[in-house]
Design a protein around this motif. Structure first.
Motif, mmCIF file in Angstrom:
data_model
loop_
_atom_site.group_PDB
_atom_site.id
_atom_site.type_symbol
_atom_site.label_atom_id
_atom_site.label_comp_id
_atom_site.label_asym_id
_atom_site.label_seq_id
_atom_site.Cartn_x
_atom_site.Cartn_y
_atom_site.Cartn_z
ATOM 1 N N LEU A 19 0.701 -1.054 -0.043
ATOM 2 C CA LEU A 19 0.026 -0.108 0.055
ATOM 3 C C LEU A 19 0.782 1.387 0.190
ATOM 4 O O LEU A 19 1.880 1.478 0.790
ATOM 5 N N VAL A 20 0.795 2.191 -1.085
ATOM 6 C CA VAL A 20 1.481 3.471 -1.063
ATOM 7 C C VAL A 20 0.498 4.673 -0.988
ATOM 8 O O VAL A 20 -0.767 4.449 -1.781
ATOM 9 N N CYS A 21 0.628 5.797 -0.596
ATOM 10 C CA CYS A 21 -0.107 6.755 -0.602
ATOM 11 C C CYS A 21 0.066 7.578 -1.859
ATOM 12 O O CYS A 21 1.220 7.538 -2.152
ATOM 13 N N ALA A 22 -1.035 8.446 -2.343
ATOM 14 C CA ALA A 22 -0.656 9.046 -3.734
ATOM 15 C C ALA A 22 0.384 10.319 -3.478
ATOM 16 O O ALA A 22 0.478 10.817 -2.612
ATOM 17 N N GLU A 23 1.167 10.343 -4.520
ATOM 18 C CA GLU A 23 2.005 11.403 -4.455
ATOM 19 C C GLU A 23 2.274 11.837 -6.069
ATOM 20 O O GLU A 23 2.926 11.058 -6.630
ATOM 21 N N THR A 24 1.799 13.029 -6.240
ATOM 22 C CA THR A 24 2.100 13.591 -7.740
ATOM 23 C C THR A 24 3.612 14.080 -7.725
ATOM 24 O O THR A 24 4.328 14.434 -6.837
ATOM 25 N N GLN A 25 4.262 13.643 -8.756
ATOM 26 C CA GLN A 25 5.760 14.013 -9.230
ATOM 27 C C GLN A 25 5.740 14.882 -10.422
ATOM 28 O O GLN A 25 4.920 14.894 -11.344
ATOM 29 N N MET A 26 7.004 15.275 -10.663
ATOM 30 C CA MET A 26 7.151 15.985 -11.985
ATOM 31 C C MET A 26 7.305 14.855 -13.135
ATOM 32 O O MET A 26 7.879 13.617 -12.799
ATOM 33 N N LEU A 27 6.750 15.017 -14.318
ATOM 34 C CA LEU A 27 6.957 14.056 -15.266
ATOM 35 C C LEU A 27 8.152 14.231 -16.245
ATOM 36 O O LEU A 27 8.637 15.272 -16.592
ATOM 37 N N ALA A 28 8.781 13.190 -16.581
ATOM 38 C CA ALA A 28 9.955 13.241 -17.349
ATOM 39 C C ALA A 28 9.531 12.695 -18.710
ATOM 40 O O ALA A 28 8.191 12.050 -18.709
ATOM 41 N N GLU A 29 10.126 12.929 -19.850
ATOM 42 C CA GLU A 29 9.975 12.391 -21.049
ATOM 43 C C GLU A 29 9.681 10.723 -20.961
ATOM 44 O O GLU A 29 10.597 10.190 -20.407
ATOM 45 N N GLY A 30 8.674 10.245 -21.393
ATOM 46 C CA GLY A 30 8.248 8.734 -21.420
ATOM 47 C C GLY A 30 7.598 8.347 -20.242
ATOM 48 O O GLY A 30 7.367 7.073 -19.870
ATOM 49 N N ASP A 31 7.575 9.196 -19.260
ATOM 50 C CA ASP A 31 6.473 8.686 -17.871
ATOM 51 C C ASP A 31 5.144 8.306 -18.153
ATOM 52 O O ASP A 31 4.592 9.255 -18.971
#
Length: 67
Positions: A19-31
């Motif tokens: 189980l992991v909690c949601a976490e938005t991150q910066m997108l890299a190319e291809g993510d």
């Protein structure tokens, strides 16, 4: 960048999943950005679907999501 809609699961999920909690991150190319199956909010970004095989992601709205 692509989007992957996750499906919601009951809170009492069965199996060997982490189980992991949601976490938005910066997108890299291809993510790939994963979206909550209930509220369609962005949850997290992954490089491949294999990273989500054994994971349940809890969204801020309270829904549990998996691949």
């Amino acid at each position: 960048m692509s989007f992957l809609q996750l499906r919601t699961v009951p809170g009492l999920f069965i199996g060997r999943r982490t189980l992991v909690c949601a976490e938005t991150q910066m997108l890299a190319e291809g993510d790939t950005r994963c979206l909550c199956g209930a509220c369609h909010a962005p949850l997290l970004t992954v490089r491949s679907r294999e990273e989500l095989e054994h994971v349940v992601v809890k969204c801020g709205c309270g829904a549990f999501n998996q691949l």
